[in-house]
Structures are given as structure tokens and as C-alpha cells.
Motif scaffolding. Sequence first.
Motif, PDB file in Angstrom:
ATOM      1  N   THR A 115      26.937  39.965  44.399  1.00 21.92           N
ATOM      2  CA  THR A 115      27.601  41.236  44.680  1.00 21.92           C
ATOM      3  C   THR A 115      29.036  41.148  44.183  1.00 21.92           C
ATOM      4  O   THR A 115      29.937  40.687  44.892  1.00 21.92           O
ATOM      5  N   GLY A 116      29.244  41.538  42.944  1.00 23.81           N
ATOM      6  CA  GLY A 116      30.571  41.483  42.353  1.00 23.81           C
ATOM      7  C   GLY A 116      30.494  41.156  40.880  1.00 23.81           C
ATOM      8  O   GLY A 116      29.501  40.602  40.404  1.00 23.81           O
ATOM      9  N   LEU A 117      31.547  41.479  40.158  1.00 20.82           N
ATOM     10  CA  LEU A 117      31.612  41.240  38.716  1.00 20.82           C
ATOM     11  C   LEU A 117      32.823  40.394  38.323  1.00 20.82           C
ATOM     12  O   LEU A 117      33.171  40.323  37.157  1.00 20.82           O
ATOM     13  N   THR A 118      33.432  39.716  39.295  1.00 20.39           N
ATOM     14  CA  THR A 118      34.689  39.024  39.028  1.00 20.39           C
ATOM     15  C   THR A 118      34.554  37.512  38.939  1.00 20.39           C
ATOM     16  O   THR A 118      35.371  36.856  38.309  1.00 20.39           O
ATOM     17  N   GLY A 119      33.573  36.932  39.621  1.00 19.34           N
ATOM     18  CA  GLY A 119      33.491  35.481  39.719  1.00 19.34           C
ATOM     19  C   GLY A 119      34.444  34.911  40.749  1.00 19.34           C
ATOM     20  O   GLY A 119      34.646  33.699  40.810  1.00 19.34           O
ATOM     21  N   SER A 120      35.010  35.765  41.582  1.00 17.53           N
ATOM     22  CA  SER A 120      36.016  35.332  42.561  1.00 17.53           C
ATOM     23  C   SER A 120      35.527  35.388  43.998  1.00 17.53           C
ATOM     24  O   SER A 120      36.264  34.996  44.907  1.00 17.53           O
ATOM     25  N   ARG A 121      34.308  35.853  44.225  1.00 17.18           N
ATOM     26  CA  ARG A 121      33.816  36.053  45.593  1.00 17.18           C
ATOM     27  C   ARG A 121      32.847  34.935  45.976  1.00 17.18           C
ATOM     28  O   ARG A 121      31.653  35.159  46.194  1.00 17.18           O
ATOM     29  N   SER A 122      33.359  33.721  46.059  1.00 19.60           N
ATOM     30  CA  SER A 122      32.507  32.580  46.377  1.00 19.60           C
ATOM     31  C   SER A 122      33.261  31.558  47.200  1.00 19.60           C
ATOM     32  O   SER A 122      34.394  31.201  46.848  1.00 19.60           O
ATOM     33  N   PRO A 123      32.652  31.043  48.265  1.00 19.11           N
ATOM     34  CA  PRO A 123      33.296  29.962  49.014  1.00 19.11           C
ATOM     35  C   PRO A 123      33.321  28.648  48.245  1.00 19.11           C
ATOM     36  O   PRO A 123      33.975  27.695  48.678  1.00 19.11           O
ATOM     37  N   TYR A 124      32.627  28.589  47.104  1.00 22.75           N
ATOM     38  CA  TYR A 124      32.604  27.382  46.286  1.00 22.75           C
ATOM     39  C   TYR A 124      33.692  27.398  45.205  1.00 22.75           C
ATOM     40  O   TYR A 124      33.703  26.531  44.335  1.00 22.75           O
ATOM     41  N   GLY A 125      34.587  28.377  45.267  1.00 21.80           N
ATOM     42  CA  GLY A 125      35.685  28.445  44.309  1.00 21.80           C
ATOM     43  C   GLY A 125      35.515  29.579  43.323  1.00 21.80           C
ATOM     44  O   GLY A 125      34.422  30.129  43.161  1.00 21.80           O
ATOM     45  N   ALA A 126      36.601  29.946  42.682  1.00 16.31           N
ATOM     46  CA  ALA A 126      36.610  31.024  41.690  1.00 16.31           C
ATOM     47  C   ALA A 126      36.735  30.424  40.298  1.00 16.31           C
ATOM     48  O   ALA A 126      37.753  29.821  39.968  1.00 16.31           O
ATOM     49  N   CYS A 127      35.700  30.595  39.498  1.00 17.42           N
ATOM     50  CA  CYS A 127      35.732  30.063  38.132  1.00 17.42           C
ATOM     51  C   CYS A 127      36.811  30.768  37.319  1.00 17.42           C
ATOM     52  O   CYS A 127      37.040  31.977  37.459  1.00 17.42           O
ATOM     53  N   GLU A 128      37.442  30.012  36.435  1.00 19.02           N
ATOM     54  CA  GLU A 128      38.366  30.565  35.460  1.00 19.02           C
ATOM     55  C   GLU A 128      37.659  30.689  34.123  1.00 19.02           C
ATOM     56  O   GLU A 128      36.820  29.865  33.772  1.00 19.02           O
ATOM     57  N   SER A 129      37.988  31.722  33.368  1.00 15.38           N
ATOM     58  CA  SER A 129      37.454  31.856  32.013  1.00 15.38           C
ATOM     59  C   SER A 129      37.828  30.636  31.176  1.00 15.38           C
ATOM     60  O   SER A 129      38.887  30.027  31.368  1.00 15.38           O
ATOM     61  N   VAL A 130      36.980  30.297  30.214  1.00 18.68           N
ATOM     62  CA  VAL A 130      37.301  29.196  29.306  1.00 18.68           C
ATOM     63  C   VAL A 130      38.499  29.534  28.430  1.00 18.68           C
ATOM     64  O   VAL A 130      39.063  28.643  27.780  1.00 18.68           O
ATOM     65  N   PHE A 131      38.944  30.786  28.410  1.00 18.69           N
ATOM     66  CA  PHE A 131      40.141  31.153  27.675  1.00 18.69           C
ATOM     67  C   PHE A 131      41.414  30.801  28.433  1.00 18.69           C
ATOM     68  O   PHE A 131      42.508  30.902  27.888  1.00 18.69           O
ATOM     69  N   GLY A 132      41.287  30.382  29.704  1.00 15.80           N
ATOM     70  CA  GLY A 132      42.435  29.924  30.466  1.00 15.80           C
ATOM     71  C   GLY A 132      43.363  31.042  30.884  1.00 15.80           C
ATOM     72  O   GLY A 132      42.984  32.213  30.962  1.00 15.80           O
ATOM     73  N   GLY A 133      44.604  30.677  31.197  1.00 20.81           N
ATOM     74  CA  GLY A 133      45.600  31.667  31.576  1.00 20.81           C
ATOM     75  C   GLY A 133      45.306  32.361  32.883  1.00 20.81           C
ATOM     76  O   GLY A 133      45.808  33.466  33.128  1.00 20.81           O
ATOM     77  N   ASP A 134      44.513  31.757  33.749  1.00 20.86           N
ATOM     78  CA  ASP A 134      44.100  32.321  35.037  1.00 20.86           C
ATOM     79  C   ASP A 134      43.188  33.538  34.882  1.00 20.86           C
ATOM     80  O   ASP A 134      42.906  34.246  35.853  1.00 20.86           O
ATOM     81  N   LEU A 135      42.669  33.806  33.674  1.00 24.83           N
ATOM     82  CA  LEU A 135      41.725  34.911  33.498  1.00 24.83           C
ATOM     83  C   LEU A 135      40.462  34.663  34.311  1.00 24.83           C
ATOM     84  O   LEU A 135      39.947  33.534  34.357  1.00 24.83           O
ATOM     85  N   ILE A 136      39.967  35.707  34.942  1.00 28.47           N
ATOM     86  CA  ILE A 136      38.706  35.574  35.670  1.00 28.47           C
ATOM     87  C   ILE A 136      37.576  35.249  34.698  1.00 28.47           C
ATOM     88  O   ILE A 136      37.621  35.603  33.515  1.00 28.47           O
ATOM     89  N   SER A 137      36.556  34.589  35.215  1.00 30.61           N
ATOM     90  CA  SER A 137      35.373  34.283  34.410  1.00 30.61           C
ATOM     91  C   SER A 137      34.437  35.468  34.316  1.00 30.61           C
ATOM     92  O   SER A 137      33.586  35.528  33.435  1.00 30.61           O
TER      93      SER A 137
END
Length: 460
Positions: A137-159
Motif C-alpha cells: 500500500t504505497g508507491l514510495t518505498g518508505s512505508r516499511s518497518p524494515y527501512g526505506a530503500c534509497e534509489s540507486v541514483f542516491g541523493g536521498d531519492l526514494i526508490s
Amino acid sequence: MHSAPTGTGQCPPLGVAGLRTSYRNGRLRPREVIELVLDRIARRPQDSVWISRFGDAELRASAGELERRAGRYGHEQLPLYGIPFAVKDNIDVAGLPTTAACPAFSYRPSAHAGSVRRLLDAGALVIGKTNLDQFATGLTGSRSPYGACESVFGGDLISGGSSSGSAVAVAAGLVAFALGTDTAGSGRVPAALNGIVGLKPTRGLVGTSGVVPACRSLDCVSVFSTDVADAADVLDVLAGPDPADPWSRSVPAVTNPSPNRPRIALPEAGALDFDGDTAMAAAFNSAAERAAAVAKGVHRVPLAPLLEAGELLYGGPWVAERLAGLAGFLAEHPDDVLPVTRAVIERGAEFDAVAVFRARHRLQQLRAWCQRLWADADVLLLPTVPTTFTRAEIAEQPVARNLVLGRYTQFANLLDLAAVAIPAGTTGDGRPVGITLLGPAFSEARLLSVASQLSHQEDT
């Protein structure tokens, strides 16, 4: 400034076609590939990609057994022989827990999901289970108790999400391909934000048995890869009837052929909203111009009917379908679900049966409009996402910015469309740009053909 991912050192890439060639020529064996995978995982210990995975010894043993199996029958009989892959952790893999990114929900399945079983039977090697937005439920990759993945492009971009870990695992070169799911865009948004391919098949083409439902009538198993041809090879194995899935569908006996020069539908002037991101708008316009150059013709279309259909997913009664699958768990474990996830799902209680039927009737009108679109076009080309966000920006507005990400994806399953998202370079400031090709149900061959043309054009 964000820079494109640089890969993983001097190790060979783990693509399907490349590994297949290496196996055929005797340059690699599955046990050696497992060592490459383990080394790459060890180099990224804090990336929040994995929720669980098989132990090193188990993976080595699986590779050895696969080599013995191939010795008996020949690996030519196994179309995905020795290809390592990852699985989103809302899809069952026997031997590992299924959590859907909610520890209290965790269970240990006794059997593989139908999609996973097909891949294993074809000789693929499953590495482990990947992170996701809780309950998909979500499109950000930030809604997880296991951590928020960062895009491989870096710069704190969401995955991107919800299939965050699967996308990053592929983009970072940890596996050759990965399974995700895609109900609102979860197999396309993270593909765009990590510069890889995301294939969302027609609903029911790939069985969903053994998948934790998000919105059961709309859920799809999706494929992430670094190459369009690799995604096509994986789909060849995955597609087919699933007796354990009541939503499974068979490909019609007659399908339209893939044209050498497609007719492309593009949004009419002023129809696109990039949320103020002028760099992303310019990048998409360039991609659209390149696509038009190889098209037989270009047809301009309004987007209002598509956007209206997409709004039904979270702003209409389809959110009640999410609640239907989780109401019991939410009642028993209210504090074990992330507040933003629970708030989205519990909105389903606001809709009654009359609202459901009104929405279904309107959706049927929108489907009829969409079906007429294909009389003038073979594919529809859209941005995959209007803009990008950092993890900090998503934390500021988790719901509103999530909806922005789904603007050009969340109508696809409601309108019974197939889709493939492909990378289209970067913006001037180095952020990933993705475009999506959409077509009617069971148009995968056509979409993949056009996607391959555009991908090769991008490479030259």
C-alpha cells in the motif's frame, strides 16, 4: 546533482541473456554466480533491500543441486537455468517467512506461490525476499518497518514502491531479475526511479496464487529487469493458467500482431501535469519526440478519462477491497500496522454497496472510452512518474506526494491494460526519467517490441 548508478565493480553483469551465454560457453557455473551474488550483497549491508534471504550454505547447495539436475537432463531444457532472482515479500517462497512488511502478520508458507514455482521449475535460483511498502500500500518505498530503500541514483531519492527492494536489487546488480506486484503502479514507479525495466502484465496473465492480496481483483505479479528482452524471457516462463488462482486468465486465441512501425498515442497539449518539475517535463518531451520519429503515426488524446479512472482506486470504493482482505488483522493488531498504511486501508469503511455499483458503472463507461482509443493507436506513451521526491520530502507529505507518483500509473489495472516501463535517460540535474508504454489487455508482445525499439534508440 544526482548521478546515474555506476554498477558493482569489475564483476560481470547478471542479466538473463548474458548469463545464459556464459553458461552455454562454459565460462560460468551456477555455483560461481551464487558467489558473485553473495559478494555483491555483502558490499551493500545497510541498504534495506532484503527482509529475509536463504543462508549462504543453502544457496550454494541449491546451485549445486541445479548443476546436478542439469547434468542429468541438460540445462538447455531449463530456460532460466542458473538465473538468480529476488521475490517481493508479499509473494510466498517456501522456506522463508512472508511478512508483507508487517512483522506481526508474518507466516511461513508450506508451498511456493504459483509464479515462484514456475521460475524454479525453469531453473532459476531464488535468493530471498525483498522489502516493500507495508501490505503493498504505497508507491514510495518508505512505508516499511524494515527501512526505506534509497534509489540507486542516491541523493536521498526514494526508490519508489511498493516493490522497493525488488527494484533496487535489480538496479544494483544483486540479481538478474525480480518479482514485484503492481496494483496501482508498484511495478512501474520503482522501475522508473531506479532506471530499469518494469513489466506489468495483463491482469490474470500471471497467476497470483500465493500472493498476499492488496486489491485482489486488480493485483498483478510484475517483473523487474535491466533489459526489455530479459523481461520478455521471464514473462514467457511466468505466463499461463494458474489453477489455484480464480482470477487467472488465458491469452485469447487471436491477438493483434506487433507492428514494425507502431501508431503511438501521446497526450494532447496541456494534458500532462509534472507537479512543477520543468526538467522532467522537458525530458519527457524529448522522449516523446524520439518515439514519434520511429512511429507510423501519432495520435493525440485527452487524459481526463484515464485520470478519472485512476482516482477510483484510492478515492473510490476499490479501497474497500483492500479493507476486505485485512479487516480481521487490523481489528486484532491495530498497533502493528503503520499509521499511514492503516489510515489508507481503513478509508474503505466509508463506502457502501451503492457507492460500489455506481463506481463500477462509471468505470465501465471509462473502459469503453479507453477501448476506442486502440482503433487509432497501438500503444499509449506516458511519463511513468511526473517528478521525483527525496525520502525527506515524502516524510513531509506522505499521502499527497504518494498520489502524485501514481498519477500516470494507477488507472492501468482498472482499465484492464498491460504496461511496460522503461528508462529514458536522466534530467539535466541527473535524476532518472522513465516512460511507460500502455496497451489493451494481452498486448504484451506489442508493448515489448516497441519498448525494445525505443530502448535501442536510447542507447544510440
